[in-house]
Design an enzyme around this catalytic site. Structure first.
Site, PDB file in Angstrom:
ATOM      1  N   TYR A  94      18.544 109.298 100.873  1.00 27.84           N
ATOM      2  CA  TYR A  94      17.125 109.549 101.111  1.00 27.84           C
ATOM      3  C   TYR A  94      16.323 109.563  99.809  1.00 27.84           C
ATOM      4  O   TYR A  94      15.118 109.783  99.836  1.00 27.84           O
ATOM      5  CB  TYR A  94      16.916 110.876 101.846  1.00 27.84           C
ATOM      6  CG  TYR A  94      17.298 110.835 103.308  1.00 27.84           C
ATOM      7  CD1 TYR A  94      16.705 109.910 104.170  1.00 27.84           C
ATOM      8  CD2 TYR A  94      18.233 111.716 103.830  1.00 27.84           C
ATOM      9  CE1 TYR A  94      17.049 109.866 105.520  1.00 27.84           C
ATOM     10  CE2 TYR A  94      18.566 111.677 105.180  1.00 27.84           C
ATOM     11  CZ  TYR A  94      17.972 110.745 106.015  1.00 27.84           C
ATOM     12  OH  TYR A  94      18.304 110.705 107.346  1.00 27.84           O
ATOM     13  N   TYR A 472      12.807 109.913 111.722  1.00 29.41           N
ATOM     14  CA  TYR A 472      12.380 111.289 111.472  1.00 29.41           C
ATOM     15  C   TYR A 472      12.533 111.685 110.004  1.00 29.41           C
ATOM     16  O   TYR A 472      11.994 112.706 109.576  1.00 29.41           O
ATOM     17  CB  TYR A 472      13.152 112.266 112.372  1.00 29.41           C
ATOM     18  CG  TYR A 472      14.521 112.667 111.867  1.00 29.41           C
ATOM     19  CD1 TYR A 472      14.741 113.926 111.304  1.00 29.41           C
ATOM     20  CD2 TYR A 472      15.601 111.792 111.950  1.00 29.41           C
ATOM     21  CE1 TYR A 472      15.987 114.306 110.844  1.00 29.41           C
ATOM     22  CE2 TYR A 472      16.846 112.164 111.497  1.00 29.41           C
ATOM     23  CZ  TYR A 472      17.041 113.414 110.942  1.00 29.41           C
ATOM     24  OH  TYR A 472      18.285 113.776 110.480  1.00 29.41           O
ATOM     25  N   ARG A 473      13.240 110.887 109.241  1.00 34.12           N
ATOM     26  CA  ARG A 473      13.355 111.035 107.790  1.00 34.12           C
ATOM     27  C   ARG A 473      13.496 109.645 107.204  1.00 34.12           C
ATOM     28  O   ARG A 473      13.924 108.714 107.883  1.00 34.12           O
ATOM     29  CB  ARG A 473      14.598 111.859 107.394  1.00 34.12           C
ATOM     30  CG  ARG A 473      14.566 113.297 107.774  1.00 34.12           C
ATOM     31  CD  ARG A 473      15.901 113.987 107.510  1.00 34.12           C
ATOM     32  NE  ARG A 473      16.118 114.316 106.116  1.00 34.12           N
ATOM     33  CZ  ARG A 473      17.245 114.873 105.640  1.00 34.12           C
ATOM     34  NH1 ARG A 473      18.240 115.134 106.465  1.00 34.12           N
ATOM     35  NH2 ARG A 473      17.374 115.160 104.364  1.00 34.12           N
TER      36      ARG A 473
END
Length: 516
Positions: A94, A472-473
Site C-alpha cells: 500500500y 476500500y484501500r
C-alpha cells in the site's frame, strides 16, 4: 548544484528548508532529524510500479511525545512544510513508509511505543502509534492476560494503531478493526489535542468503553484521511475462549467459488462462524509456503491453468482453500461444528480438515495462528512467487454473494493474465460484505514488467469501476485515481473539511486524494 537533501518539498528553496530543519533539530534533538542519504534511503522503499524518486522524502524526523508532535506541526505551519506521518510504516503493498509525494518530510512515530494501559476485566487497551502487534502480544503473554489480538496477515511487525487508521481487517471475530476501536487522541494541524468520544471529559473513565460521547462522532473522519495525527488509540480485545477450533475446507475446482460463498454467508450472518472467513486461491496458499513460479516454469507471461492444477496436486491444496474457526465453550463449539458439517454435507462438495488432521503443516498452521491471535510473518512468502520486490494490493469490495465473487474473480484473472501476470487472490467474508484482496505481484527489477504491472493496476481500477466495484484501500500511487471513483460531492466535502482544519495543507497532502 548538488543539494544536501535527497529531495526538497515542492516549491521550497534549500535555504528555506534549512531554516525549518534547524528548528526541527532544536525542538526534537539533532539525533531525531535525519537528512543524510543513508538515513533517508530506508524510507524510499516502495513496492509500487512507479519510480522511487516520486516517493522520496526530503527528511525524516522522529518524535517521542505528544508535545514534540505539537512542536512539529507548529514548525511545519511556519515554513509550509508538508509532513507525512507513519506509525510502523509496514503497510507493504500500500506504500510502505515512503511519503505520498516527493519531498514530503516523514514523521516517524515508531519511538512512541508505550502500551499505556490494558484492562483485563473490561478487555480494552490504549496504545501509542509505535506499538507493534508483536509487542502487544508479548505484553499479554508475559503478564498472563487472557486476551487475544486481531491483526492483518503479516502481523508481527505491523501495529494496531496504523492498521486501524487505514481500516485494515483481521481474521478473528474482532476482525473489523475500526469497529473495535474506541477513543483516539489526535494532534490537529494547529497543534490542538483532540480526544474523541468520552476523552474530552475531565476525569472520565469511559474513554475506552463508550465510543460515542456527545455530539457528532468524529473518529471515522480521521481514518484514511489527513485531518490530524493520531498519537493514542484505544480498542477492544477479545477474551480467549475456552475452546478454539480452526477449520479448513478445500474445494478442487476454480468454478466452486460461487457455491462456497453461498455456503459460508448464512453461517457468517448467523454467527455460527463468528470470524472473518478466508477463501484463498491456490497460488496464494502455495506462495506463502515458498513455492516459486520458477520451480514450474520460466516462460514469460501468466502461469497456465495446467500448471496451477499441478501445483494444487503437488502442494495438497484446493483451487480454493477456506479457513474459518469456532470459538466458545466445548458445548458451543460442538453444536456449531455439527451445523457446519451438516451444511457442508448438504453442499455436497469440499474436504473438511481439522487441526488434528493437519498437524503442524503449512499453510494450515499460520492460518490457525491468525485466527487465534498469534502474530507471524508467514504470508511474506507471497513475494517469492515471482520475485523482484513488486507488490500492489488491489482490494475491491462487494456483497457476499456467490455470483458477485465469481464475476470479480473472472474479471480480475482476465485482466491480470492479459498483462502477463497471475491471479493471486483471496476473498475475506465479513458479516455481509466480501473483501476481494488481490496481490498484483511482479518483478520490479524489470522495467518492462513494471510498466505492465502499472498498466494492469490502472485497468483493474477502470474495469471494476465500470461494473460498480471500488476498492476500500489503495497504494499511495493511485490515491487520486481511487478518490475519483467515489464522486465529486464526497471530494468537495473532504476538501472543505481539509481547508477548515489544515488551511496550510501541511498534513499528508494528497492522502486519499485529499488536498486543500
Amino acid at each position: 548544484m548538488t543539494s544536501k537533501y535527497m529531495a526538497l518539498p515542492k516549491g521550497m528553496s534549500e535555504s528555506s528548508f534549512d531554516a525549518a530543519i534547524e528548528k526541527f533539530k532544536k525542538a526534537l534533538g539533532a539525533e531525531n532529524v535525519m537528512i543524510k542519504d543513508e538515513q533517508v534511503r530506508p524510507y524510499t522503499k516502495v513496492m509500487m510500479a512507479v519510480p522511487t524518486e516520486e516517493h522520496t522524502p526530503s527528511a525524516v524526523i522522529t518524535a517521542t511525545t505528544v508535545e514534540q508532535v505539537q512542536a512539529v506541526v507548529k514548525i511545519c505551519n511556519e515554513h509550509k512544510v508538508p509532513v507525512w506521518t507513519i506509525s510502523t510504516g509496514r503497510n507493504f503493498g500500500y506504500g510502505s513508509a515512503a511519503p505520498g509525494r516527493r519531498g514530503q518530510v516523514v514523521l516517524d512515530l515508531r519511538k512512541m511505543n508505550k502500551i499505556i494501559h490494558v484492562d483485563p476485566e473490561l478487555c480494552t487497551a490504549l496504545v501509542e502509534p509505535g506499538v507493534t502487534y508483536q509487542m502487544l502480544y508479548d505484553y499479554l503473554e508475559e503478564n498472563k492476560i487472557p486476551l487475544m489480538l486481531s491483526f492483518s496477515a503479516p502481523s508481527a511487525i505491523a501495529g494496531p494503531l496504523g492498521n486501524t487508521m487505514d481500516r485494515g481487517v483481521g481474521y478473528t471475530p474482532y476482525g473489523e478493526h475500526f469497529m473495535m476501536q474506541c477513543g483516539m487522541e489526535v494532534v490537529m494541524a494547529n497543534g490542538d489535542v483532540l480526544r474523541t468520544g468520552m476523552g474530552g471529559v475531565k476525569g472520565d473513565k469511559a474513554w475506552q468503553v463508550f465510543k460515542w460521547g456527545y455530539g457528532p462522532t468524529l473518529d471515522g473522519m480521521f481514518t484514511q484521511a489527513n485531518y490530524g495525527i493520531c498519537t493514542k488509540m484505544g480498542f477492544w480485545l477479545m477474551p480467549k475462549p475456552p475452546v478454539f477450533k480452526p477449520l479448513e475446507i478445500q474445494f478442487d475446482e476454480d468454478s466452486d467459488i460461487s457455491d462456497i460463498v453461498e455456503f459460508i454467508r448464512p453461517l457468517r450472518i448467523s454467527q455460527v462462524i463468528p470470524n472473518s472467513v478466508v477463501i484463498a486461491g491456490v497460488l496464494w496458499e502455495a506462495s506463502t509456503c515458498n513455492t516459486r513460479r520458477a520451480d514450474y516454469t520460466t516462460e514469460p507471461g501468466h502461469t497456465p491453468d495446467a500448471i496451477l492444477k499441478q501445483i494444487q496436486k503437488d502442494k495438497h491444496l484446493g483451487a480454493w482453500n477456506v479457513y474459518a474457526a469456532l470459538y466458545g465453550t466445548k458445548e458451543q463449539v460442538d453444536v456449531n461444528f455439527k451445523i457446519v458439517q451438516d451444511a457442508l454435507k448438504q453442499l455436497g462438495k469440499g474436504r473438511l480438515i481439522t487441526e488434528e488432521m493437519a498437524g503442524d503443516t503449512q499453510p494450515f498452521k499460520y492460518r490457525a495462528q491468525l485466527m487465534s491471535g498469534v502474530p507471524n510473518l508467514q504470508e511474506f512468502g507471497l513475494y517469492n512467487w515471482r520475485g523482484g520486490g513488486g507488490s500492489m494490493w488491489f482490494a475491491p469490495v462487494t456483497q457476499a454473494r456467490g455470483s458477485e465473487c465469481d464475476k470479480q474473480k473472472s474479471l480480475a484473472k482476465k485482466i491480470l493474465n492479459k498483462h502477463g501476470l497471475d491471479y493471486v487472490g483471496e476473498f475475506i467474508v465479513g458479516w455481509r460484505d466480501m473483501h476481494h484482496v488481490i496481490d498484483v505481484l511482479y518483478d520490479r527489477s524489470s522495467e518492462e514488467e513494471t510498466k505492465r504491472a502499472n498498466a494492469c493496476f490502472a485497468e483493474l481500477l477502470d474495469e471494476f469501476e465500470k461494473e460498480g466495484y471500488a476498492v476500500y484501500r489503495v497504494n499511495t500511487a493511485f490515491q487520486e485515481r481511487v478518490a475519483q471513483s467515489y464522486g465529486k460531492v464526497k471530494r468537495d466535502v473532504e476538501r472543505k473539511i481539509k481547508r477548515a482544519l489544515d488551511p496550510n495543507g501541511i498534513l499528508a497532502p494528497g492522502k486519499s486524494g485529499i488536498d486543500i
